[in-house]
Motif scaffolding. Structure first.
Motif, PDB file in Angstrom:
ATOM      1  N   GLN A 160       2.299   1.821  -3.474  1.00 16.15           N
ATOM      2  CA  GLN A 160       1.230   2.207  -4.395  1.00 16.15           C
ATOM      3  C   GLN A 160       0.707   3.614  -4.093  1.00 16.15           C
ATOM      4  OE1 GLN A 160      -1.419  -1.140  -3.794  1.00 16.15           O
ATOM      5  NE2 GLN A 160      -0.664  -2.188  -5.624  1.00 16.15           N
ATOM      6  N   PHE A 161       0.629   3.959  -2.816  1.00 14.73           N
ATOM      7  CA  PHE A 161       0.147   5.280  -2.414  1.00 14.73           C
ATOM      8  C   PHE A 161       1.029   6.380  -3.015  1.00 14.73           C
ATOM      9  CE2 PHE A 161      -0.717   8.314   1.361  1.00 14.73           C
ATOM     10  CZ  PHE A 161      -1.841   8.845   0.739  1.00 14.73           C
ATOM     11  N   TYR A 162       2.346   6.168  -2.942  1.00 13.71           N
ATOM     12  CA  TYR A 162       3.243   7.174  -3.535  1.00 13.71           C
ATOM     13  C   TYR A 162       3.159   7.175  -5.053  1.00 13.71           C
ATOM     14  CZ  TYR A 162       7.123   9.884  -5.112  1.00 13.71           C
ATOM     15  OH  TYR A 162       7.860  10.831  -5.771  1.00 13.71           O
ATOM     16  N   GLU A 173       0.831   6.300  -7.024  1.00 12.21           N
ATOM     17  CA  GLU A 173      -0.432   6.893  -7.478  1.00 12.21           C
ATOM     18  C   GLU A 173      -0.376   8.420  -7.408  1.00 12.21           C
ATOM     19  OE1 GLU A 173      -3.484   5.082  -5.129  1.00 12.21           O
ATOM     20  OE2 GLU A 173      -3.135   3.096  -6.001  1.00 12.21           O
ATOM     21  N   SER A 174       0.340   8.931  -6.408  1.00 13.39           N
ATOM     22  CA  SER A 174       0.418  10.396  -6.250  1.00 13.39           C
ATOM     23  C   SER A 174       1.209  11.046  -7.386  1.00 13.39           C
ATOM     24  CB  SER A 174       1.055  10.753  -4.903  1.00 13.39           C
ATOM     25  OG  SER A 174       2.463  10.540  -4.913  1.00 13.39           O
ATOM     26  N   TYR A 222       6.476   4.026   1.516  1.00 13.20           N
ATOM     27  CA  TYR A 222       6.112   5.292   0.860  1.00 13.20           C
ATOM     28  C   TYR A 222       7.337   6.198   0.792  1.00 13.20           C
ATOM     29  CZ  TYR A 222       3.727   9.833   0.240  1.00 13.20           C
ATOM     30  OH  TYR A 222       3.318  11.069  -0.208  1.00 13.20           O
ATOM     31  N   LYS A 243      -7.526   7.454   2.557  1.00 17.27           N
ATOM     32  CA  LYS A 243      -7.484   6.546   1.400  1.00 17.27           C
ATOM     33  C   LYS A 243      -7.736   5.098   1.795  1.00 17.27           C
ATOM     34  CE  LYS A 243      -4.744   5.066  -2.554  1.00 17.27           C
ATOM     35  NZ  LYS A 243      -5.893   5.184  -3.469  1.00 17.27           N
ATOM     36  N   TYR A 244      -7.094   4.652   2.876  1.00 14.71           N
ATOM     37  CA  TYR A 244      -7.126   3.225   3.217  1.00 14.71           C
ATOM     38  C   TYR A 244      -8.036   2.891   4.409  1.00 14.71           C
ATOM     39  CZ  TYR A 244      -3.260   2.731  -0.057  1.00 14.71           C
ATOM     40  OH  TYR A 244      -2.481   2.744  -1.193  1.00 14.71           O
ATOM     41  N   ASP A 296      -4.108  11.852   5.208  1.00 14.44           N
ATOM     42  CA  ASP A 296      -4.328  11.458   3.815  1.00 14.44           C
ATOM     43  C   ASP A 296      -4.326   9.937   3.666  1.00 14.44           C
ATOM     44  OD1 ASP A 296      -4.409  14.127   3.206  1.00 14.44           O
ATOM     45  OD2 ASP A 296      -2.409  14.211   2.288  1.00 14.44           O
ATOM     46  N   TYR A 297      -3.409   9.292   4.356  1.00 15.26           N
ATOM     47  CA  TYR A 297      -3.326   7.826   4.289  1.00 15.26           C
ATOM     48  C   TYR A 297      -4.593   7.197   4.870  1.00 15.26           C
ATOM     49  CZ  TYR A 297      -1.010   3.226   4.410  1.00 15.26           C
ATOM     50  OH  TYR A 297      -0.661   1.908   4.201  1.00 15.26           O
ATOM     51  N   GLU A 356       0.827  -1.207   0.000  1.00 14.68           N
ATOM     52  CA  GLU A 356       0.000   0.000   0.000  1.00 14.68           C
ATOM     53  C   GLU A 356       0.863   1.260   0.000  1.00 14.68           C
ATOM     54  OE1 GLU A 356      -3.809  -1.842   2.469  1.00 14.68           O
ATOM     55  OE2 GLU A 356      -2.460  -0.406   3.438  1.00 14.68           O
ATOM     56  N   PRO A 387      -1.750   4.982   9.202  1.00 11.32           N
ATOM     57  CA  PRO A 387      -0.602   4.318   8.577  1.00 11.32           C
ATOM     58  C   PRO A 387       0.300   3.621   9.567  1.00 11.32           C
ATOM     59  CG  PRO A 387      -0.288   6.694   8.621  1.00 11.32           C
ATOM     60  CD  PRO A 387      -1.710   6.436   9.032  1.00 11.32           C
TER      61      PRO A 387
END
Length: 418
Positions: A57-59, A61-62, A314, A301-302, A297-298, A54, A306
């Protein structure tokens, strides 16, 4: 997200429109940057492994899966918390997947297996989680770089000092019986005993221990000031639960390795985790504005706060991206890539502070002494209660002198005898 979804998401390149200065035609012709991600998606630490994915992917995607004007392909493999499997999957990613780099692994034994492999191939291998001390000390491999990571004993050295300042004189330790556990306990034990404290007894148990009552019974009888527990994953959950049910909570302070009170553990627990103190560089309950925004933010999203695993991965992939941006995305030039990463200072870290590597390729951090507290919404998180600025992996020791002593192990814990 389950394992099949992770693997499904990893097989195709995701392209996005760039607004950079590179001409459109050059961007279109550039081959993708191929990143191989290794994580334990099954086994005792699978919860942490999924959050590693995650975080990456989070980074990505950003930045729309694009770095330095080149699209990114992310290939994910399950190392199953097993060194042999990790080695097999690393070979697959490099030799069949033609990945330009590897990133990940969680357990020290899997990371050491992969590090040994890339020592021969020269493949850049980034380890935001793997904490085996010697990878940035006695057995350093130049292409194995601890971007946004940490050495196992780096945070327990100051933790040993903090324990002394609380007036603790007698401590016992309990730990999973593998490299990471040996090194975290050793870091605390050396500083604590050199400062006049006593490690009364140490207990080692195998990974995936179901019943801690035999150990807890002995710990209860030792008349110690505190107990240090080096646990990860399901073992951490079970030990904390059983510590409370055994009646030790509130009687003997429980100190944890940073993984023991990680979000991947405490979000599944109730009041039994409240009040546990641990040392780490990341505290998701920090009021630092940058850290607070990342956490918010994390969570948005999830749907969860975190973990150390998500944060580290990340930050690690961000570090790699910042280096690639500097060199125009020329990932094929391995030597230049590795040298650029080593010289890059991470400016966008969720810690809200620029982070740089020392001369041995290990980050220098402010170490937070964190306490598990309950938020207003009833969730638990780690809040800083003390801080040690700019902590070296060698603590206050001279690096060359420090590395002449044996690495921490079951048989060497750096304990100074009274």
């Amino acid at each position: 997200m389950d394992r099949r979804q992770f693997l499904k998401n990893s097989t195709a390149a995701i392209a996005a429109t760039s607004t950079g200065a590179i001409p459109w035609r050059a961007r279109a012709q550039a081959a993708p940057i191929k990143i191989g991600l290794l994580a334990p998606l099954t086994g005792v630490v699978a919860s942490g492994g999924k959050e590693m994915v995650e975080g990456v992917q989070f980074y990505l995607e950003s930045v729309n899966y694009q770095i330095a004007g080149r699209k990114v392909e992310l290939s994910i493999e399950d190392d199953a918390s097993n060194p042999d499997t990790a080695l097999q999957k690393a070979r697959r990613l490099v030799e069949q997947g033609n990945c330009h780099m590897l990133i990940g692994d969680l357990l020290a034994n899997t990371g050491l297996a992969v590090a040994n492999y890339v020592k021969g191939t020269g493949t850049p291998y980034f380890i935001p989680i793997i904490a085996a001390d010697d990878l940035t000390q006695r057995q350093r491999i130049k292409n194995v770089i601890r971007v946004a990571g940490y050495s196992a004993s780096a945070f327990t050295h100051p933790f040993g000092d903090w324990c002394l300042k609380q007036g603790y004189k007698r401590i016992a330790t309990i730990s999973q019986d593998y490299t990471f556990g040996h090194e975290q306990c050793g870091g605390l034990a050396q500083v604590f005993t050199e400062g006049g404290g006593e490690i009364v007894q140490q207990f080692w148990h195998p990974l995936n221990t179901a019943d801690f009552s035999p150990y807890l019974g002995q710990l209860a009888d030792l008349k110690v000031d505190a107990i240090f527990a080096m646990e990860t994953g399901a073992d951490a959950t079970r030990l904390i639960q059983q510590y409370a049910s055994f009646g030790l909570k509130g009687k003997i302070p429980l100190l944890g390795a940073m993984n023991a009170t990680d979000q991947s553990v405490i979000r599944t627990l109730g009041e039994e985790c409240e009040g546990i103190v641990a040392a780490a560089h990341f505290a998701e309950g920090s009021d630092n504005p940058v850290t607070a925004k990342f956490t918010k933010d994390y969570e948005a999203k999830y749907g969860k706060i975190p973990s150390l695993y998500g944060f580290s991965m990340y930050s690690g992939i961000m570090w790699v991206a910042e280096a690639l941006e500097k060199m125009g995305g020329k990932v094929e030039d391995r030597d230049a890539f590795i040298d650029t990463v080593l010289k890059t200072e991470l400016t966008g870290s969720p810690l809200g502070k620029t982070v740089k590597l020392d001369a041995y390729g290990n980050p220098i951090y402010d170490v937070q002494i964190r306490k598990v507290v309950k938020r207003a919404d009833g969730k638990y998180w780690n809040v800083p209660i003390a801080s040690y600025p700019s902590v070296s992996q060698f603590w206050k020791y001279d690096p060359e002198t420090y590395m002449k002593q044996p690495p921490y192990s079951r048989t060497f814990q750096g304990i100074k005898k009274a």
